[in-house]
Scaffold this motif. Sequence first.
Motif, short mmCIF file in Angstrom:
data_model
loop_
_atom_site.label_atom_id
_atom_site.label_comp_id
_atom_site.label_asym_id
_atom_site.label_seq_id
_atom_site.Cartn_x
_atom_site.Cartn_y
_atom_site.Cartn_z
N VAL A 62 36.22 -4.85 -26.52
CA VAL A 62 36.93 -4.94 -27.80
C VAL A 62 38.02 -6.00 -27.72
N ARG A 75 29.32 -8.43 -29.99
CA ARG A 75 30.51 -7.68 -29.61
C ARG A 75 30.49 -6.26 -30.20
N VAL A 79 30.31 -2.67 -28.04
CA VAL A 79 31.38 -1.68 -28.14
C VAL A 79 30.83 -0.33 -28.60
#
Length: 102
Positions: A62, A75, A79
Amino acid sequence: MGHDGGSKADSCPERQQPYRTLAVVAVAAWLAAVPVLSLLGYRRLAVIWLALEVLALAVIRVQRPDGTWIAARSRGFDVVFGLLLAVGLFALSYYAGLPRVH
């Protein structure tokens, strides 16, 4: 071969390379503790240890920009998948301590 100057691997300043290496070694050592704990009889603690590592890597993902060494996919996916995996491991860690069925 020549230096192309445009590759992502070279985007990290040379002064940060030791920290990247240290991070990889730390993650490998943390990961190596999982089978060691299990072999020593701490099966539930081994699963919790693994869940903590997955959670830590999700938190790092993060905070770190795209292109870090832990980036596998987007991303957001990394996460969300990491958080779900950590929660699942925490939830299932209870079953690691159950006695074997004969």
